[in-house]
Design a protein around this motif. Structure first.
Motif, PDB file in Angstrom:
ATOM      1  N   THR A  83      -0.711   5.980  -4.371  1.00 50.16           N
ATOM      2  CA  THR A  83      -0.528   4.806  -5.230  1.00 50.16           C
ATOM      3  C   THR A  83      -0.606   5.201  -6.701  1.00 50.16           C
ATOM      4  O   THR A  83       0.208   4.772  -7.519  1.00 50.16           O
ATOM      5  CB  THR A  83      -1.610   3.770  -4.881  1.00 50.16           C
ATOM      6  OG1 THR A  83      -1.287   3.212  -3.607  1.00 50.16           O
ATOM      7  CG2 THR A  83      -1.692   2.664  -5.898  1.00 50.16           C
ATOM      8  N   SER A  90       0.847  -1.195   0.000  1.00 48.62           N
ATOM      9  CA  SER A  90       0.000   0.000   0.000  1.00 48.62           C
ATOM     10  C   SER A  90       0.884   1.247   0.000  1.00 48.62           C
ATOM     11  O   SER A  90       2.107   1.159   0.133  1.00 48.62           O
ATOM     12  CB  SER A  90      -0.923   0.008   1.211  1.00 48.62           C
ATOM     13  OG  SER A  90      -0.274   0.623   2.297  1.00 48.62           O
ATOM     14  N   ASP A  91       0.232   2.404  -0.130  1.00 46.80           N
ATOM     15  CA  ASP A  91       0.971   3.667  -0.197  1.00 46.80           C
ATOM     16  C   ASP A  91       1.076   4.350   1.168  1.00 46.80           C
ATOM     17  O   ASP A  91       1.395   5.526   1.250  1.00 46.80           O
ATOM     18  CB  ASP A  91       0.318   4.617  -1.213  1.00 46.80           C
ATOM     19  CG  ASP A  91      -1.139   4.926  -0.890  1.00 46.80           C
ATOM     20  OD1 ASP A  91      -1.661   4.431   0.135  1.00 46.80           O
ATOM     21  OD2 ASP A  91      -1.774   5.664  -1.673  1.00 46.80           O
ATOM     22  N   LYS A  92       0.829   3.599   2.240  1.00 47.43           N
ATOM     23  CA  LYS A  92       0.804   4.172   3.583  1.00 47.43           C
ATOM     24  C   LYS A  92       2.097   4.931   3.903  1.00 47.43           C
ATOM     25  O   LYS A  92       2.052   6.020   4.460  1.00 47.43           O
ATOM     26  CB  LYS A  92       0.602   3.032   4.586  1.00 47.43           C
ATOM     27  CG  LYS A  92       0.055   3.481   5.925  1.00 47.43           C
ATOM     28  CD  LYS A  92      -0.253   2.257   6.769  1.00 47.43           C
ATOM     29  CE  LYS A  92      -0.596   2.652   8.192  1.00 47.43           C
ATOM     30  NZ  LYS A  92      -0.747   1.450   9.022  1.00 47.43           N
ATOM     31  N   TYR A 122      -5.463   0.040  -6.249  1.00 45.29           N
ATOM     32  CA  TYR A 122      -6.720   0.251  -5.513  1.00 45.29           C
ATOM     33  C   TYR A 122      -7.616  -0.987  -5.518  1.00 45.29           C
ATOM     34  O   TYR A 122      -8.828  -0.900  -5.459  1.00 45.29           O
ATOM     35  CB  TYR A 122      -7.470   1.487  -6.032  1.00 45.29           C
ATOM     36  CG  TYR A 122      -6.631   2.749  -5.882  1.00 45.29           C
ATOM     37  CD1 TYR A 122      -6.382   3.279  -4.618  1.00 45.29           C
ATOM     38  CD2 TYR A 122      -6.055   3.370  -6.980  1.00 45.29           C
ATOM     39  CE1 TYR A 122      -5.584   4.409  -4.462  1.00 45.29           C
ATOM     40  CE2 TYR A 122      -5.252   4.496  -6.836  1.00 45.29           C
ATOM     41  CZ  TYR A 122      -5.024   5.012  -5.570  1.00 45.29           C
ATOM     42  OH  TYR A 122      -4.234   6.118  -5.418  1.00 45.29           O
ATOM     43  N   VAL A 151      -7.604  -3.227   1.186  1.00 44.24           N
ATOM     44  CA  VAL A 151      -6.342  -2.521   1.463  1.00 44.24           C
ATOM     45  C   VAL A 151      -6.455  -1.112   0.885  1.00 44.24           C
ATOM     46  O   VAL A 151      -6.650  -0.933  -0.313  1.00 44.24           O
ATOM     47  CB  VAL A 151      -5.134  -3.255   0.824  1.00 44.24           C
ATOM     48  CG1 VAL A 151      -3.859  -2.436   1.004  1.00 44.24           C
ATOM     49  CG2 VAL A 151      -4.974  -4.633   1.432  1.00 44.24           C
ATOM     50  N   HIS A 152      -6.310  -0.123   1.751  1.00 48.80           N
ATOM     51  CA  HIS A 152      -6.412   1.264   1.298  1.00 48.80           C
ATOM     52  C   HIS A 152      -5.184   1.607   0.453  1.00 48.80           C
ATOM     53  O   HIS A 152      -4.062   1.422   0.886  1.00 48.80           O
ATOM     54  CB  HIS A 152      -6.515   2.186   2.513  1.00 48.80           C
ATOM     55  CG  HIS A 152      -6.733   3.613   2.139  1.00 48.80           C
ATOM     56  ND1 HIS A 152      -7.982   4.096   1.824  1.00 48.80           N
ATOM     57  CD2 HIS A 152      -5.865   4.637   1.966  1.00 48.80           C
ATOM     58  CE1 HIS A 152      -7.882   5.373   1.505  1.00 48.80           C
ATOM     59  NE2 HIS A 152      -6.607   5.728   1.578  1.00 48.80           N
ATOM     60  N   GLY A 153      -5.410   2.080  -0.751  1.00 47.41           N
ATOM     61  CA  GLY A 153      -4.275   2.435  -1.626  1.00 47.41           C
ATOM     62  C   GLY A 153      -3.478   1.218  -2.072  1.00 47.41           C
ATOM     63  O   GLY A 153      -2.249   1.264  -2.161  1.00 47.41           O
ATOM     64  N   ALA A 154      -4.176   0.129  -2.370  1.00 49.33           N
ATOM     65  CA  ALA A 154      -3.510  -1.144  -2.678  1.00 49.33           C
ATOM     66  C   ALA A 154      -2.651  -1.075  -3.947  1.00 49.33           C
ATOM     67  O   ALA A 154      -3.009  -0.399  -4.925  1.00 49.33           O
ATOM     68  CB  ALA A 154      -4.551  -2.245  -2.829  1.00 49.33           C
TER      69      ALA A 154
END
Lengths: 134, 443, 485
Positions: free
Chosen positions: C399, C388-390, C417, C422-425
């Protein structure tokens, strides 16, 4: 996206849990989605509205708003019969982004039960709720 | 192995990075009782030479032209495909790319599909065509479901002269639903009996195919009026896309949705698939369309570009509320059709369609002269029904031995039409081929 | 190679087809007219379609230029998660273009198409062996069409037992096609949440499974690239209430020769020949989505079915309980040939090896990139891994920005996505056909992009720079649709 402190939440209207607003105009209610919802959705590309004469209970799905890659359902904040829809949104859905409480309104409803309006949140309560959810 | 580039050193060093001892250990998370312990019981690997031999042997058993003269159409038509189309279609940038979800890297596919949408819409006289469906039959089923969504009604009237296999697909799609399919019978002249729609209520769509399964050209305008009388949508289906090079396009006859098979447009028969489902509608219904759409837009510098658009109708966003579950479509077939339509051009398609019609008329009149009956009087395009005398089965078999397939026997589709065959003639058949057929059936 | 892959070169502009035609040109050789014209009634004929008139040179340049604006597996690495963009062997294309196959009419009498029928019959047998299932239909045109077929089979099965069930369980990690296919026939998809390990728990399924639920749709390996470890137990729970287990087989590339799905309690599953079995995606299709079933669902398979007797093959319609037909003819025959050709070229050992190497490549990427990108589920993966882009959020880089920047480095971006849990997968599926060198280059590119995110985020916000077009205005495209010229 806006910070919660930057949101425009006028004090002459009421707010629902799912980010719709309602304003009393004579014996009718005008409604749409609020500044928080339009900001979260981003550029709105299409609004699907009901037909005049349709009736809904409070909390029923009455419209959908679309951004490029998302669809959200909208729930009527008060029950009643649809007396007018904002046809300008067909050609210019961006009005919802530009002026959510003005030209970007969705529908006008003939209210079944005035107490349903009173049960909605004031801008202060709503702001507290948004802060709580942060 | 040609397609597995890993050397044993690569594997060893990668395993080390991953932190496992061998390839088997990669599957440690798969529970023991789910593991398959044996070896797959498949034929031993073939070399490229062996594969060539095996496939050539399969291919050589098939009855195809020029060795065989196959007078069958019925939804799959042999037409000439220019070498340039086959060549261009083999370009691996088109063949080996995925759905154009990343538009900056897929402008080739996107512009080509936008051009396909435009040419397909022009061919059938509509405003919007989708990026393609699986085949004519599924396009029809999806069109009828779309009409149900648009009108919020539950019943569809379908001509019994729509391709019988298309109707079977429609029945399969509709069986588990509460929607109803009513079939419209046919008249003595080989056209759909539209009168049956009178008084039908809760009607979402009237669906007619033209040219119909018997090859006859339907009166689309009358069908459209019938549908609109009942506030239903008029769905025009087709199996022979080339016919619209000559005939009035359904869009000019009041159709609300046009759907059908585009295989004739540069796609080989290929034993029935892959094919090309064409689906087009009026612009006012575009948000109810199933399947992908490409739209024109601009990039940050203001340059023209193309993207997949109105994607909120589709399954990857709207999930169970999508207008269809379709994801993969038949993009490469749509590309072939666009190349074909562009190659044949406006003047060419008219002449080509005319030639198809004229050749079929020639065979029809020669068969008539030879004493065979043409049971349906309505005008036809490149297919028509012939009634042969009792015991034609034996003749049909004898012709097969002479490498002639004398059309499609109709009895299994229309039990009342024993000894009737549906014959098709396209531009690939010569006068000589047709004369030979007539000679042989006569003798 | 020391230099980065992505470079700029001369790319040519090319107008739309109808912007370059001229009356009098034609790119088609019309056959000689050997019959008299017989004009049709004028009432029936139209003006003919408004197509541009072009020469063959115009057409060839047009499509050659367009093709150069595209990126395919033949151009470079295409690590699109869930899509299995493996190399498409060229011999497949050669076999599928043999004249006996391309020229064959689908309604030929059986005696005249033995080769095609035999190929289909054997392909069914091969797929049954690979999946451990009892019977196959090759008719569905694509994965989603296979899912639709599976739902029809499940519906027909329950109906034959005299029951009408209304719900179906669908995990939150599922492809969008799963709930859409279920809903098409009135099943109400009931979502089930995956657990902290990214998997379905038997308890969560048991809570939802009842006698009004037709079954469950499981993707295995799932869209997080993880093997559903509890699949057998889940299948038992579903079966105990009379339900059926549908497996979305989109990810079978991870388990050929390693897991036979039929032995894990699965009743019905679709395969995607255009993923696992190396047939090309064609810019979105055609695909082919065979459906594999267990004995108790076999009577409901679509017709016609290929049957064999004494070495002779035929098409049989004689299955009274069949759900019917899914396409006019026999499915994507041209695609089937390519899958058949692939299975023959590989043989049993190499199919297993392909799965092993696909899993090795994905785990290698996971290990090498997990310090650069956030890895929400840090456990051994199958054929793909999800980041992810966390870790880039602080730099205001998403992302999407990293995906677009990868293009400048000469790679097709991964799936983004998705899955939705998963947020920002960022979902990477390298496939087995990428060499270690290619993968190392991809990893280096991603690391470089992560460095850029910290130092010059604008570079990412403005990416891609080296493509035919810059980022496109999708908002206007959707607000004011222009779908035809």
């Amino acid at each position: 996206m806006k910070k919660i402190s930057e949101l425009d939440l006028p004090d002459d209207i009421r707010y629902a849990e799912d980010h719709e607003w309602a304003r009393l105009e004579g014996d009718k209610i005008r409604t749409g989605i609020d500044d928080y919802a339009q900001d979260q959705l981003g550029d709105i590309v299409f609004v699907e509205l009901p037909q005049v004469g349709d009736t809904f209970k409070k909390g029923e799905e009455f419209a959908t708003v679309e951004s490029v890659k998302a669809v959200s359902e909208c729930y009527l904040p008060v029950g009643g019969e649809i007396t007018a829809v904002n046809t300008a949104l067909e050609e210019s859905p961006e009005l919802v982004n530009k002026s959510p409480y003005g030209d970007g309104w969705f529908v006008e409803v003939k209210l079944n039960d005035p107490s349903e309006l009173d049960a909605l949140m004031t801008n202060k309560d709503y702001l507290e709720k948004l802060k709580g959810a942060e | 192995m040609l397609y597995l580039p890993h050397t044993s050193e690569d594997i060893a060093s990668m395993l080390q990075v991953v932190g496992v001892a061998d390839l088997d250990d990669l599957f440690a998370t798969v529970p023991e009782d789910c593991r398959f312990k044996g070896d797959l019981n498949l034929p031993e690997q073939l070399t490229e030479w062996e594969l060539n031999d095996r496939m050539a042997a399969f291919s050589n058993t098939m009855a195809v032209s020029p060795e065989y003269k196959v007078f069958i159409g019925a939804g799959s038509y042999e037409h000439f495909i220019p070498a340039s189309v086959s060549y261009l279609l083999g370009r691996s940038e088109f063949v080996t790319s995925y759905t154009p979800y990343q538009p900056e890297m897929s402008q080739g596919t996107l512009q080509a599909i936008y051009e396909y949408q435009t040419l397909a819409a022009r061919l059938v006289g509509m405003e919007v065509a989708t990026a393609s469906h699986y085949d004519g039959a599924t396009a029809l089923a999806e069109s009828l479901l779309m009409a149900i969504r648009v009108t919020r009604r539950r019943r569809v009237a379908v001509s019994s002269l729509i391709h019988p296999l298309y109707r079977q697909v429609v029945r399969t799609y509709f069986k588990p639903t509460s929607y109803e399919v009513v079939e419209l019978g046919y008249l003595e002249n080989g056209l759909t009996d539209l009168a049956a729609t009178d008084g039908m209520d809760d009607l979402a769509a009237v669906a007619i195919q033209s040219p119909n399964f018997f090859g006859c050209i339907e009166n689309l305008q009358a069908a459209g009026e019938k549908a609109h009388d009942r506030q239903a949508l008029f769905v025009a289906s087709f199996t022979e896309a080339l016919s619209y090079g000559l005939l009035n396009p359904p869009g000019s006859q009041g159709a609300d949705i046009v759907c059908g098979e585009g295989q004739s447009l540069g796609i080989p028969c290929s034993f029935g698939g892959p094919a090309l489902g064409v689906l087009a509608s009026r612009k006012k219904h575009m948000r109810s369309l199933p399947g992908r759409l490409v739209g024109q837009t601009k990039d940050l510098d203001g340059k023209r570009g193309f993207v997949l658009t109105l994607a909120t109708r589709e399954q990857h966003i709207r999930r169970q509320k999508a207008t269809s579950n379709i994801c993969t479509n038949n993009s490469l077939c749509a590309l072939a059709a666009a190349m074909y339509m562009a190659s044949v051009g406006g003047a060419g398609i008219r002449e080509l369609a005319g030639l198809n019609h004229d050749k079929a008329e020639y065979l029809k009149s020669e068969l008539k002269k030879a004493g065979f009956k043409i049971p349906f009087g309505a005008p036809t395009f490149n297919e028509f029904v012939v009634e042969f005398p009792e015991g034609f089965k034996a003749t049909y078999k004898r012709l097969l031995e002479k490498k002639i397939v004398a059309g499609l026997p109709l009895a299994s589709y229309y039990p009342e039409l024993a000894n009737h065959c549906l014959l098709c003639v396209t531009e690939v058949m010569s006068k000589e081929d047709m004369d030979k057929l007539v000679r042989e059936v006569k003798s | 190679m020391k230099e980065p892959l992505g470079a700029t070169g001369l790319m040519l502009n090319e107008p739309l087809l109808w912007e370059k035609g001229k009356k009098g040109r034609c790119a088609f050789s019309l056959p000689r007219r050997d019959v008299e014209p017989r004009p049709l009634d004028r009432e029936l004929t139209g003006e003919g379609p408004d197509f541009p008139d072009l020469s063959e040179v115009d057409i060839v340049r047009h499509y050659t230029r367009l093709s150069q604006w595209n990126f395919g597996v033949d151009t470079g690495m295409y690590p699109l998660g869930s899509c299995t963009m493996k190399y498409n062997p060229k011999t497949n294309e050669k076999q599928a273009s043999l004249p006996g196959f391309t020229g064959a009419h689908p309604l030929l009498p059986a005696d005249l198409c033995q080769g095609a029928l035999r190929m289909m019959f054997e392909l069914e047998q091969y797929l049954a062996e690979i999946t451990g299932m009892d019977a196959i239909t090759l008719q569905p045109a694509a994965g989603a069409h296979g899912e639709l077929c599976g739902m029809l089979l499940i519906h027909a099965y329950h109906k034959s037992k005299g029951s009408q069930r209304s719900k179906i369980i669908v995990p939150d990690t599922a492809h969008g096609t799963n709930p859409a296919s279920a809903a098409l026939f009135g099943y109400r998809p009931v979502p089930v949440t995956s657990n902290e390990q990214g998997m379905l728990s038997p308890e969560a399924v048991a809570e939802l499974m009842d006698e009004d639920t037709a079954g469950i749709m499981v993707t295995n390996p799932n869209t997080l690239g993880l093997f559903e470890e509890n699949i057998r137990e889940i299948a038992e729970i579903v079966h105990s209430k009379g339900g059926l287990v549908y497996c979305d087989g989109a990810n079978v590339n991870a388990v050929m020769g390693i897991v036979k799905m039929g032995e894990t309690g699965v009743d019905v599953m679709q395969l995607n020949l255009h993923k696992t079995f190396s047939t090309p995606h064609g810019g979105g299709g055609p695909g082919s989505g065979p459906v594999c079933v267990n004995k108790h669902l076999e009577p409901f398979l679509p017709v016609p079915r290929v049957v064999e007797e004494n070495g002779k093959y035929a098409l049989s319609e004689n299955y009274p309980e069949s759900i019917g037909k899914l396409q006019a003819f026999h499915g994507s025959f041209g695609v089937m040939i390519k899958a058949y050709s692939y299975i023959c070229s590989m043989g049993p050992e190499n199919l297993k090896k392909a799965s092993q190497l696909a899993v090795l490549n994905a785990n290698y990427v996971k290990e090498k990139l997990k310090g650069t990108l956030h890895l929400p589920y840090d456990r051994p993966c199958m054929h793909e891994c999800v980041f992810s882009d966390k870790d880039q959020a602080a730099d205001n880089v998403t992302t999407l920005d990293m995906a677009k920047r990868l293009m400048d480095y000469g790679f097709h971006p991964p799936t983004i996505y998705f899955p939705l849990v998963v947020h920002g997968a960022i979902m990477v599926e390298p496939t087995e056909t990428e060499s270690k060198e290619n993968i190392d280059q991809f990893i280096e590119a991603f690391k470089a992009i992560a460095r850029e995110a910290g130092q010059s985020a604008d570079l990412l916000h403005g990416a891609p720079k080296n493509c035919k077009v810059k980022r496109l205005d999708e908002v206007t495209a959707a607000r004011k649709p222009c779908l035809a010229g």
